[in-house]
Design an enzyme around this catalytic site. Structure first.
Site, mmCIF file in Angstrom:
data_model
loop_
_atom_site.group_PDB
_atom_site.id
_atom_site.type_symbol
_atom_site.label_atom_id
_atom_site.label_comp_id
_atom_site.label_asym_id
_atom_site.label_seq_id
_atom_site.Cartn_x
_atom_site.Cartn_y
_atom_site.Cartn_z
ATOM 1 N N CYS A 39 121.467 76.776 -57.817
ATOM 2 C CA CYS A 39 121.886 77.389 -56.553
ATOM 3 C C CYS A 39 120.735 77.361 -55.558
ATOM 4 C CB CYS A 39 122.334 78.831 -56.809
ATOM 5 S SG CYS A 39 122.791 79.741 -55.324
ATOM 6 N N SER A 41 119.840 79.582 -53.646
ATOM 7 C CA SER A 41 119.096 80.846 -53.692
ATOM 8 C C SER A 41 117.902 80.744 -54.639
ATOM 9 C CB SER A 41 120.014 81.986 -54.139
ATOM 10 O OG SER A 41 121.106 82.123 -53.262
ATOM 11 N N HIS A 44 114.924 79.112 -52.886
ATOM 12 C CA HIS A 44 114.132 79.957 -51.988
ATOM 13 C C HIS A 44 112.952 80.584 -52.734
ATOM 14 C CE1 HIS A 44 116.688 79.595 -48.526
ATOM 15 N NE2 HIS A 44 117.746 80.021 -49.178
ATOM 16 N N HIS A 60 120.817 82.074 -62.068
ATOM 17 C CA HIS A 60 121.681 83.258 -61.991
ATOM 18 C C HIS A 60 123.169 82.919 -61.990
ATOM 19 C CE1 HIS A 60 121.003 81.939 -57.810
ATOM 20 N NE2 HIS A 60 122.263 82.276 -57.652
ATOM 21 N N CYS A 164 128.315 82.592 -59.105
ATOM 22 C CA CYS A 164 127.651 82.810 -57.812
ATOM 23 C C CYS A 164 128.383 82.082 -56.697
ATOM 24 C CB CYS A 164 126.190 82.370 -57.861
ATOM 25 S SG CYS A 164 125.346 82.545 -56.264
#
Length: 362
Positions: A39, A41, A44, A60, A164
């Protein structure tokens, strides 16, 4: 002992190494991870745009099989197939008891920092658990309120992306936006989250679904998933195109990238009374706003963390949507890779040309 992809230093990729997981505490669940999506995310944190205590294990968006449970666990049992969720909920705070579980800070779902850590190296030094999950690992040790049992007929590689991307994208359509059949939805950014939002908008009966992305391959994927119109995000007249397609602006504009320009575009394409929903993790110094005329036009701007999900209820429903042929998860997954290829998977994500890569654990 479990093999995991560990973030030692931002900007230097992930290092494959061995970790030890503790025995489950009373409300904890030990899971054999079977699949985990890559992902944006995660990226980042891996690239250092968002801070996190290190070393840590990212990941996640996962699914697996329960291998052990703590003494007080009642929601799942050994052998259950489960999907994890990063918005673990406590069930007791203001947000939980008013039905906004995604906003729960999950205070009692983490171990006391002064106690025994969930994850350590062979020498006993702690490894930080990212987002309560750390799923780039052959095993996860998580709170029972961070996972939910699903139908065992559901393929676990497809189930992982529900955790997610689909929970965020589809949840935004169903929960945060409550899209009414016939309304027009525009999605800015056609990665995993954006494609899930497009697919969910089709399921919800949106009248027009406009996919906005600079990359043609992703606009083509969006059409497979239910987009009725597409727009090149880099076109000089992108806003004008959307205004013409939608007859004066969209009811719902969803930003699914995490960039200032895409958030500004989402605000610019709303019709009177419309809502812009920002899903992407933008740089921490970014701001999105409405003008005085926007406010006088009844326009709204909102965030929707994790699609404002009700995880234990929403996720089995999304699994059911897939099993009934309504939710298209096969198109969202671009490739399946082993854990050892995780850094190459993130390199591909940086290039931005394909949808989800999913790590599959043997």
């Amino acid at each position: 002992m479990a093999k995991a992809a560990i973030l030692e230093q931002p900007g230097e990729g992930l290092v494959i190494g061995d970790v030890e997981l503790a025995d489950p505490a009373p409300h904890e669940v030990l899971i054999d991870t079977k699949a985990c999506g890559l992902c944006h995310s995660d990226l980042h944190f891996i690239d250092g745009a968002y801070p996190h205590p290190l070393p840590a294990i990212p990941g996640h968006e996962a699914a697996g099989v329960v291998s052990a449970v703590g003494s007080e666990v009642r929601s799942v049992q050994v052998g259950d197939h489960v999907v994890s969720c990063l918005s673990a909920f406590c069930g007791q705070c203001e947000f939980c008891v008013t039905g906004r579980m995604a906003l729960c800070l999950g205070a009692n779902t983490r171990r006391d920092p002064t106690g025994t850590p969930r994850i350590t190296r062979g020498d006993g030094s702690p490894v930080n658990q990212m987002l309560n999950l750390s799923a780039f690992s052959e095993q996860m040790l998580i709170h029972e309120n961070a996972c939910v049992s699903i139908d065992k007929d559901m393929p676990l590689d497809r189930a992982a992306v529900i955790g997610c991307a689909v929970t965020t994208g589809a949840g935004t359509i169903f929960n945060a936006c409550s899209v009414v059949p016939g309304e027009t939805v525009a999605v800015v950014g056609c990665g995993g989250v954006g494609l899930a939002a497009i697919n969910a908008a089709k399921i919800a009966g949106a009248g027009k679904v406009i996919a906005i992305d600079p990359i043609k391959e992703k606009r083509d994927l969006a059409e497979v998933l239910g987009a009725t119109h597409t727009v090149d995000a880099m076109a000089d007249d992108a806003v004008q195109q959307v205004m013409e397609m939608s007859g004066g602006g969209v009811h719902h504009a969803i930003e699914a990238v995490g960039r200032q320009a895409s958030a500004d575009l989402a605000v610019a394409i709303m019709r009177r009374g419309g809502t812009a929903t920002i899903l992407g993790m933008m740089p921490l110094d970014c701001k999105v706003g409405l003008s005085a005329m926007d406010l006088l036009s009844g326009k709204k701007l909102q965030g929707a963390i994790m699609g404002m999900n009700h995880f234990p209820v929403d996720l089995p429903r999304l699994v059911d949507f897939y099993m009934r042929g309504l939710l298209d998860l096969d198109t969202i997954i671009a490739e399946r890779i082993p854990l050892d290829e995780v850094n190459a998977g993130f390199d591909k994500m940086r290039e931005g040309h394909s949808a989800r890569s999913v790590i599959v654990f043997d």
